[in-house]
Write an enzyme that holds these catalytic residues in place. Structure first.
Site, short mmCIF file in Angstrom:
data_model
loop_
_atom_site.label_atom_id
_atom_site.label_comp_id
_atom_site.label_asym_id
_atom_site.label_seq_id
_atom_site.Cartn_x
_atom_site.Cartn_y
_atom_site.Cartn_z
N SER A 106 3.72 5.06 -0.71
CA SER A 106 4.45 6.24 -1.16
C SER A 106 5.96 6.04 -1.04
CB SER A 106 3.98 7.46 -0.35
OG SER A 106 4.44 8.67 -0.92
N HIS A 129 2.25 5.88 -6.24
CA HIS A 129 1.65 7.07 -6.85
C HIS A 129 2.73 8.11 -7.13
CE1 HIS A 129 2.09 9.41 -3.17
NE2 HIS A 129 1.57 8.40 -2.50
#
Length: 217
Positions: A106, A129
């Site tokens: 992340s 993501h």
């Protein structure tokens, strides 16, 4: 002893040990979850940005420190705080090297690419993501525009500080066939290098050698 322990908990490197060894390298560990403006549970491993940011400013001002080594094993965390740390690292005038150990997921991706050169261990992972938000949100157009601006800031930073192209990054970010309950991609070791996110596969000795090489230049 207590003072050294406090420094170890904050930064991962006791100040007394560094002075004793006359090291010119500052070590920064980014572990657990990057904590933002709200404190996480006491039993959570966290990296507190209010500790890291002033430490990075001190690295810039300290004439005895000639380089920064960033060790990363994080699940991600607060977007604004993680991006602030990444921007601070990227703006340092002194050589910087990062090493991904375990995972850099992340917001850990911008942190990993913020240095002058980056490594990942063969079994290290990077999860790419889209931005996630938790809690109650108002489902209006302005909210989605705000989310998009945050996503653009993160994507822009990654592209600017690595070799991956924006189109390829967005494709990895929006992949639907890899994660069971989510969209995104997981890159393992050499895959992160092949995609242009990380510069090379290596370990701690490689990271130190590269940083000393940059410091010599």
């Amino acid at each position: 002893m207590a003072e050294n322990q406090d420094e170890l908990e904050k930064y991962g490197q006791p100040e007394g040990l560094q002075n004793k060894e006359k090291s010119h390298i500052q070590l920064l560990t980014v572990i657990g979850e990057v904590e933002g403006h709200e404190c996480l549970a006491a039993n959570s491993k966290t990296t507190k940005y209010e500790h890291v940011i002033p430490m990075l400013a001190a690295v810039e001002e300290n004439p005895d420190l000639h380089g920064l080594l960033v060790l990363i094993n994080t699940v991600g965390g607060d977007v604004e705080s993680g991006l602030a740390i990444a921007e601070m690292i990227a703006s340092l005038s002194k050589p910087t090297v990062s090493l991904v150990l375990g995972g850099s997921h992340s917001i850990g991706v911008p942190l990993a690419v913020s240095t002058d050169y980056s490594y990942i261990v063969p079994t290290g992972t990077m999860m790419i993501h889209p931005v996630r938000m938790t809690g109650l949100i108002i489902g209006v157009a302005q909210t989605f525009d705000y989310f998009q601006k945050i996503q653009d800031r993160i994507s822009g930073f990654i592209v600017e500080h690595s070799r991956i192209q924006k189109g390829r990054l967005m494709k990895l970010m929006l992949e639907t066939g890899e994660l069971t309950k989510d969209v995104g991609s997981v890159l393992v070791g050499e895959q992160a290098v092949q995609e242009g996110v990380i510069d090379a596969v290596g370990g701690i000795s490689d990271a130190f050698c590269k940083l000393r090489e940059l410091m010599g230049e």
